[in-house]
Design a protein around this motif. Structure first.
Motif, mmCIF file in Angstrom:
data_model
loop_
_atom_site.group_PDB
_atom_site.id
_atom_site.type_symbol
_atom_site.label_atom_id
_atom_site.label_comp_id
_atom_site.label_asym_id
_atom_site.label_seq_id
_atom_site.Cartn_x
_atom_site.Cartn_y
_atom_site.Cartn_z
ATOM 1 N N THR A 151 -25.844 -2.730 14.251
ATOM 2 C CA THR A 151 -27.163 -2.761 13.642
ATOM 3 C C THR A 151 -27.768 -1.377 13.810
ATOM 4 O O THR A 151 -27.377 -0.606 14.699
ATOM 5 C CB THR A 151 -28.094 -3.789 14.319
ATOM 6 N N ILE A 152 -28.713 -1.045 12.922
ATOM 7 C CA ILE A 152 -29.477 0.196 13.037
ATOM 8 C C ILE A 152 -30.905 -0.153 12.646
ATOM 9 O O ILE A 152 -31.117 -0.888 11.678
ATOM 10 C CB ILE A 152 -28.868 1.309 12.159
ATOM 11 N N LEU A 153 -31.861 0.286 13.418
ATOM 12 C CA LEU A 153 -33.249 -0.156 13.261
ATOM 13 C C LEU A 153 -33.312 -1.690 13.302
ATOM 14 O O LEU A 153 -34.180 -2.313 12.704
ATOM 15 C CB LEU A 153 -33.852 0.382 11.958
ATOM 16 N N GLY A 154 -32.342 -2.282 13.995
ATOM 17 C CA GLY A 154 -32.317 -3.742 14.160
ATOM 18 C C GLY A 154 -31.701 -4.493 13.002
ATOM 19 O O GLY A 154 -31.567 -5.717 13.057
ATOM 20 N N ASN A 155 -31.283 -3.806 11.924
ATOM 21 C CA ASN A 155 -30.694 -4.490 10.780
ATOM 22 C C ASN A 155 -29.212 -4.195 10.685
ATOM 23 O O ASN A 155 -28.800 -3.051 10.872
ATOM 24 C CB ASN A 155 -31.379 -4.040 9.486
ATOM 25 N N GLY A 156 -28.426 -5.211 10.387
ATOM 26 C CA GLY A 156 -26.995 -5.002 10.276
ATOM 27 C C GLY A 156 -26.238 -6.250 10.673
ATOM 28 O O GLY A 156 -26.650 -7.363 10.377
ATOM 29 N N TYR A 202 -24.851 -7.279 13.916
ATOM 30 C CA TYR A 202 -24.998 -7.940 15.228
ATOM 31 C C TYR A 202 -23.685 -8.106 15.999
ATOM 32 O O TYR A 202 -23.587 -8.885 16.924
ATOM 33 C CB TYR A 202 -25.661 -9.327 15.080
ATOM 34 N N TRP A 231 -40.263 0.034 19.030
ATOM 35 C CA TRP A 231 -39.057 -0.781 19.115
ATOM 36 C C TRP A 231 -37.840 0.123 19.323
ATOM 37 O O TRP A 231 -37.789 1.182 18.733
ATOM 38 C CB TRP A 231 -38.884 -1.607 17.841
ATOM 39 N N GLU A 256 -25.412 -3.239 3.869
ATOM 40 C CA GLU A 256 -25.214 -4.672 4.066
ATOM 41 C C GLU A 256 -25.676 -5.489 2.849
ATOM 42 O O GLU A 256 -26.743 -5.252 2.308
ATOM 43 C CB GLU A 256 -26.017 -5.084 5.304
ATOM 44 N N GLN A 294 -33.937 1.610 3.850
ATOM 45 C CA GLN A 294 -34.134 0.249 4.369
ATOM 46 C C GLN A 294 -35.311 -0.441 3.686
ATOM 47 O O GLN A 294 -35.276 -1.644 3.441
ATOM 48 C CB GLN A 294 -34.384 0.316 5.876
ATOM 49 N N PHE A 339 -40.507 -2.663 12.427
ATOM 50 C CA PHE A 339 -39.917 -1.692 13.376
ATOM 51 C C PHE A 339 -38.949 -0.711 12.728
ATOM 52 O O PHE A 339 -38.060 -0.197 13.371
ATOM 53 C CB PHE A 339 -39.176 -2.439 14.497
ATOM 54 N N HIS A 353 -35.702 -9.122 17.378
ATOM 55 C CA HIS A 353 -35.219 -8.341 16.226
ATOM 56 C C HIS A 353 -33.841 -7.745 16.517
ATOM 57 O O HIS A 353 -33.639 -7.111 17.545
ATOM 58 C CB HIS A 353 -36.226 -7.227 15.926
ATOM 59 N N GLY A 354 -32.911 -7.978 15.596
ATOM 60 C CA GLY A 354 -31.585 -7.397 15.758
ATOM 61 C C GLY A 354 -30.701 -8.143 16.742
ATOM 62 O O GLY A 354 -29.715 -7.596 17.228
ATOM 63 N N GLN A 395 -28.812 -12.167 17.930
ATOM 64 C CA GLN A 395 -28.141 -13.315 17.330
ATOM 65 C C GLN A 395 -29.130 -14.379 16.823
ATOM 66 O O GLN A 395 -28.748 -15.261 16.063
ATOM 67 C CB GLN A 395 -27.185 -13.955 18.344
ATOM 68 N N TYR A 450 -25.447 -4.225 26.002
ATOM 69 C CA TYR A 450 -25.085 -5.094 24.880
ATOM 70 C C TYR A 450 -23.667 -5.650 25.031
ATOM 71 O O TYR A 450 -23.425 -6.851 24.883
ATOM 72 C CB TYR A 450 -25.204 -4.319 23.562
#
Lengths: 225, 457
Positions: free
Chosen positions: A60-65, A67, A128, B129, B194, B257, B333-334, B336, B412
């Motif tokens: 993920t990057i900036l929380g998106n992707g 996981y 964040w 994605e 994004q 974010f 955020h980000g 599971q 992680y």
């Protein structure tokens, strides 16, 4: 409410909210450039590398992707650039247990990707990811720290190494590093220039530390058994 | 029971393509689940498998919706499809384009260096994605959708019977097509990348797709129960209206974010918290209408329709609202938690929607009045129970991850490989259960109406 009224409400209501959304979009677009450093040629090339290898298919990057692998937003704050470059080009040469395969990045591509990730880390993300609440307290337990422990913390060793489960997994675990037969002198030498004792090590040298700090840190490490 | 207009049968081509891709999606999904435990288990890396998993999902749902539209519009307009050969051409062109894209992904997976820059864009995989399809494929997809929309508009113009259902359906499809465009240009700035990327993703699944779902829900309730169009269409307008009133500004819950200004915390938090309201209204609508049921001829069709309404609310609504507020999302955020929401939302809102449409329309396409519903129910329970447990295991993994990684500061990789291992193992097992359900459904799809209807169970 008649069907016609309901229909008009749907059409004009949706239009109303979309217009507001467009207005906010324009405002956001104007603010974005001020919320991150300038995009240089290297950063742009790095973004292309990020897309070429479909990095977001795992990370993920900036929380998106996806996981499946760690978030990359602040990775450059936790890992030294030299380590990142070596890791990107051949992950398992640096960390044998790495899940990441060797993708064939060139040296140039790795440099650009690190530039891109450095740029990402400087974005104003409204705080964040948050700083972990309990990590600051972990490992201290109310006792006064030794000088070696203080150096360990101030240098961010736990970004890559872990002791008793606290810390990163990029570098070797140090929970029992004192039991591996290496004395304090070896540790000082290793800290000053890792490759002088471990060929191909991805750890950056800490030669800039004072002799006292190096000795205290080494003394602390040999107590870990 | 048979179709009123022969050209409605084109829907079956799209359904067939959809169910085959559904099977592919779930097969690669199981490989991905195992890769969480053993990353090196398969010749293709996780990123390629995951790209196939989510792209197969999007394409089969879109194919299902297209098929449903080819069925609904002639029925509502009371005429044949404007140009049947064009529809057939659009179908095969889509199949060929999608096949090329998939081969490209696999090629890139085997040799990442093959993903070269050509004219400033990646040749095989754009590395973004959900919209990984390369630029040349974007062009083909746009042409296919334009041909499809043109054909549907011309069909409606033939008789000019503007019903609410087909109006909203077409509105949703045009909105969907338009919202593909923000994903088709390159931004040097990752924040802008994004930002526009979410226009595509969010305004699809929490915007235009829900509008399409609202229209199809009304159509299915009308077909399976014979409920009054007047009432259905009024509630449909209110439902899809609320979907967009909350959903458009609800996009803000993705802008907390990623480098966008802080006012999105307020806008996204407020409007996305209201997003479950229209979904709850759809559940109420389905139950209210079902209570009036007199002669239900197609019970599995109605069964799936109601199940779709319920799981749309649970998956998209409840599993979404738990982490939509910025104060919560800051921690989740980000993680599971998002994966869990994604699985149940897609299953409830769209997988069950397309399967409902298939069960509602396929008997008449195959020209049968009656069919044995046993496999339809069996497939439902295998799929639904498995999916619920998949989602619970991922939710559990997400909670552990939030606590250990975000609150305690553990690494992680340590959390993933050690503390969550059992969740991955359980998830993979339930994944096999889901595959059993899907296999039963796909088998039923091919057998329905092609065997003598047995005694009712």
């Amino acid at each position: 409410m008649s069907n016609k009224a309901a229909r008009n409400l749907f059409i004009f209501g949706s239009l109303f909210f979309f217009v507001i959304f467009l207005g906010l979009t324009v405002d956001t677009m104007n603010q974005i450039d001020g919320r991150a450093p300038e995009v240089t040629k290297e950063v742009d090339a790095g973004k292309m590398v990020w897309q070429k290898y479909d990095c977001i298919g795992c990370h993920t990057i900036l929380g998106n992707g996806s996981y499946f692998a760690p978030d990359m937003t602040k990775v450059v704050e936790r890992k030294p650039a030299g380590y990142l470059k070596q890791f990107l080009m051949d992950p398992r040469a640096v960390k044998p247990t790495a899940a990441m395969p060797k993708l064939g990045l060139t040296s140039r591509e790795a440099d650009d990707l690190v530039a891109f990730l450095t740029w990402i880390s400087k974005i104003d993300t409204n705080g964040w990811p948050p700083k972990p609440m309990l990590a600051a307290a972990a490992g201290v337990g109310g006792k006064e720290q030794t000088r070696g422990q203080q150096v360990y913390q101030s240098q961010g060793c736990s970004n890559c190494h872990n002791i008793n489960g606290i810390g990163g997994t990029s570098g070797p675990e140090l929970t029992r590093v004192g039991a591996n037969g290496k004395d304090a002198a070896w540790h000082v030498k290793h800290l000053k220039e890792p490759r002088s004792v471990v060929p191909n090590s991805a750890m950056p040298p800490y030669a800039a530390l004072s002799n006292d700090d190096l000795k205290s840190l080494a003394a602390y490490l040999v107590t870990l058994k | 029971m048979t179709v009123k207009y022969q050209s409605q049968k084109i829907a079956q081509y799209f359904y067939t393509f959809a169910v085959i891709l559904f099977l592919v999606q779930v097969l690669v999904g199981i490989i991905a689940a195992i890769q969480f435990i053993r990353p090196d288990i398969f010749i293709l890396n996780f990123n390629t498998i995951r790209t196939l998993h989510i792209n197969a999902l999007v394409v089969w749902l879109l194919a299902g919706m297209m098929g449903a539209t080819y069925y609904v519009v002639p029925e509502e307009s009371e005429t044949e499809v404007w140009n049947y050969p064009l529809a057939l051409f659009q179908f095969w062109a889509t199949v060929v384009a999608i096949t090329l894209v998939v081969l490209g992904y696999i090629w890139m997976g085997l040799d990442p260096q093959a993903n070269k820059l050509v004219l400033g864009t990646q040749l095989l995989n754009e590395g973004r994605e959900y919209i990984e399809a390369p630029r040349w494929a974007d062009g083909l997809i746009v042409i296919s959708v334009l041909l499809f929309l043109f054909n549907m508009f011309m069909t409606m113009f033939k008789t000019k019977k503007w019903t609410g259902i087909q109006g909203v359906l077409l509105f949703g499809l045009v909105f969907l097509a338009l919202m593909y465009l923000p994903g088709m240009f390159y931004s040097k700035n990752m924040i802008k990348d994004q930002f526009w990327w979410w226009w595509v993703i969010h305004l699809w699944v929490e915007g235009s797709w829900e509008v399409i779902a609202g229209a199809l829900l009304a159509f299915m309730l009308m077909k399976t129960i014979g409920a009054k169009r007047e009432v259905l269409e009024k509630w449909m307008y209110i439902e899809v209206g609320l979907v967009l009133f909350t959903g458009i500004l609800g996009t803000g819950h993705h802008y907390y974010f990623i480098g966008t200004p802080k006012y999105w915390h307020w806008i996204g938090g407020f409007f996305s918290s209201l997003e479950p309201v229209p979904l709850l209204l759809m559940v109420w609508d389905a139950f209210r209408t079902t209570r009036e049921a007199r002669n239900v001829t197609n019970k599995p069709g109605l069964f799936y329709t109601v199940a779709h309404a319920i799981f749309n609310f649970v998956g998209a609504g409840l599993w979404g609202i738990i982490h939509t507020l910025p104060q919560v999302n800051k921690w989740t955020h980000g993680t599971q938690i998002t994966t869990a929401h994604g699985h149940l939302a897609f299953y409830g809102a769209y997988v069950l929607l397309v399967i409902s449409m298939i069960y509602v329309t396929l008997p008449s396409i195959r020209g049968v009045k009656d069919y044995n519903p046993a496999r339809a129910y069996l497939a439902f329970w295998w799929m639904t129970i498995s999916m619920v447990f998949i989602v619970l295991t991922i939710t559990g993994a997400g909670m552990v991850q939030v606590y250990m990684e975000r609150l305690m500061g553990l690494d992680y990789v340590a959390v993933k490989t050690t503390y969550n291992l059992w969740f991955w193992i359980l998830r993979a097992i339930f994944g096999v259960g889901f595959l059993v359900g899907v296999s039963i459904f796909v088998y039923d799809f091919f057998k329905l109406g092609r065997e003598p209807a047995k005694q009712k169970a």
